[in-house]
Design a protein around this motif. Structure first.
Motif, PDB file in Angstrom:
ATOM      1  N   ILE A  47       0.864  -1.189   0.000  1.00 55.15           N
ATOM      2  CA  ILE A  47       0.000   0.000   0.000  1.00 55.15           C
ATOM      3  C   ILE A  47       0.900   1.237   0.000  1.00 55.15           C
ATOM      4  N   ASP A  48       0.333   2.362  -0.399  1.00 52.14           N
ATOM      5  CA  ASP A  48       1.080   3.616  -0.306  1.00 52.14           C
ATOM      6  C   ASP A  48       1.164   4.031   1.157  1.00 52.14           C
ATOM      7  N   LEU A  49       2.316   4.548   1.545  1.00 46.05           N
ATOM      8  CA  LEU A  49       2.482   5.055   2.892  1.00 46.05           C
ATOM      9  C   LEU A  49       1.719   6.360   3.049  1.00 46.05           C
ATOM     10  N   ASP A  50       1.134   6.560   4.204  1.00 47.51           N
ATOM     11  CA  ASP A  50       0.487   7.823   4.508  1.00 47.51           C
ATOM     12  C   ASP A  50       1.582   8.851   4.786  1.00 47.51           C
ATOM     13  N   PRO A  51       1.502  10.046   4.243  1.00 48.23           N
ATOM     14  CA  PRO A  51       2.550  11.034   4.472  1.00 48.23           C
ATOM     15  C   PRO A  51       2.664  11.474   5.932  1.00 48.23           C
ATOM     16  N   ARG A  52       1.624  11.187   6.735  1.00 46.30           N
ATOM     17  CA  ARG A  52       1.658  11.564   8.149  1.00 46.30           C
ATOM     18  C   ARG A  52       2.098  10.390   9.019  1.00 46.30           C
ATOM     19  N   ALA A  53       1.440   9.248   8.876  1.00 42.69           N
ATOM     20  CA  ALA A  53       1.761   8.069   9.686  1.00 42.69           C
ATOM     21  C   ALA A  53       1.013   6.856   9.132  1.00 42.69           C
ATOM     22  N   THR A  54       1.571   5.691   9.376  1.00 40.39           N
ATOM     23  CA  THR A  54       0.929   4.435   8.990  1.00 40.39           C
ATOM     24  C   THR A  54       1.043   3.467  10.162  1.00 40.39           C
ATOM     25  N   LEU A  55      -0.076   2.869  10.535  1.00 39.12           N
ATOM     26  CA  LEU A  55      -0.110   1.825  11.560  1.00 39.12           C
ATOM     27  C   LEU A  55      -0.090   0.476  10.860  1.00 39.12           C
ATOM     28  N   VAL A  56       0.817  -0.408  11.281  1.00 39.88           N
ATOM     29  CA  VAL A  56       0.934  -1.736  10.692  1.00 39.88           C
ATOM     30  C   VAL A  56       0.781  -2.761  11.812  1.00 39.88           C
ATOM     31  N   GLN A  57      -0.146  -3.687  11.629  1.00 39.93           N
ATOM     32  CA  GLN A  57      -0.360  -4.753  12.606  1.00 39.93           C
ATOM     33  C   GLN A  57       0.009  -6.084  11.977  1.00 39.93           C
ATOM     34  N   PHE A  58       0.836  -6.859  12.659  1.00 34.11           N
ATOM     35  CA  PHE A  58       1.102  -8.238  12.270  1.00 34.11           C
ATOM     36  C   PHE A  58       0.177  -9.118  13.090  1.00 34.11           C
ATOM     37  N   SER A  59      -0.611  -9.941  12.398  1.00 33.96           N
ATOM     38  CA  SER A  59      -1.603 -10.811  13.021  1.00 33.96           C
ATOM     39  C   SER A  59      -1.378 -12.250  12.601  1.00 33.96           C
ATOM     40  N   SER A  60      -2.103 -13.150  13.238  1.00 34.07           N
ATOM     41  CA  SER A  60      -2.137 -14.553  12.821  1.00 34.07           C
ATOM     42  C   SER A  60      -3.536 -15.096  13.086  1.00 34.07           C
TER      43      SER A  60
END
Length: 141
Positions: A47-60
């Motif tokens: 995905i494109d990064l947000d110019p302000r911030a990006t939250l990324v969650q690793f799940s299972s």
């Protein structure tokens, strides 16, 4: 049981208790990672990064806390108008290994350039994470 066996059992119990206390205190803590140089790109994330911030969650799939964490992150992303991405750690094992994701959920907060600024192992402490997202997002208003 002889004295050596009792001592070994007491030692194992003490070690397990110490680990449990440490885990309880550190679980969900928002750790500042800004000293690291690790960056993620749009190609890494898909995905494109947000110019302000990006939250990324690793799940299972077997993660007990991933659903509640997903709801918290979705709310925070909406509230602060930043991007949010949930990544299946099993399907993206190379990326999870590269980032030393040892458990799920693991949450990363990225700045506009993809640099990891904060990391959370376990279900995040909402107020701490909200403060970190707010501070990062407000830098780029």
């Amino acid at each position: 049981m002889d004295l050596a066996g009792v001592a070994a059992a007491v030692g194992a119990l003490a070690a397990a208790s110490a680990f449990g206390l440490w885990r309880k205190r550190s679980d969900g803590t928002v750790r500042d990672e800004s000293a690291t140089a690790e960056r993620l790109s749009a190609a890494d994330l898909g995905i494109d990064l947000d110019p302000r911030a990006t939250l990324v969650q690793f799940s299972s799939k077997v993660c007990r806390y991933c659903g509640p964490t997903r709801r918290v992150l979705t709310e925070l992303a909406d509230q602060h108008t930043v991007a949010y991405l949930d990544i299946d750690a099993e399907e993206h094992l190379d990326l999870a290994r590269r980032l030393t994701v040892l458990r799920t959920p693991t949450v990363l907060l990225l700045d506009g350039t993809g640099r990891i600024t904060h990391r959370v192992s376990g279900p995040p402490r909402r107020a701490e994470l909200a403060a970190a997202v707010s501070a990062l997002a407000s830098l780029h208003q």
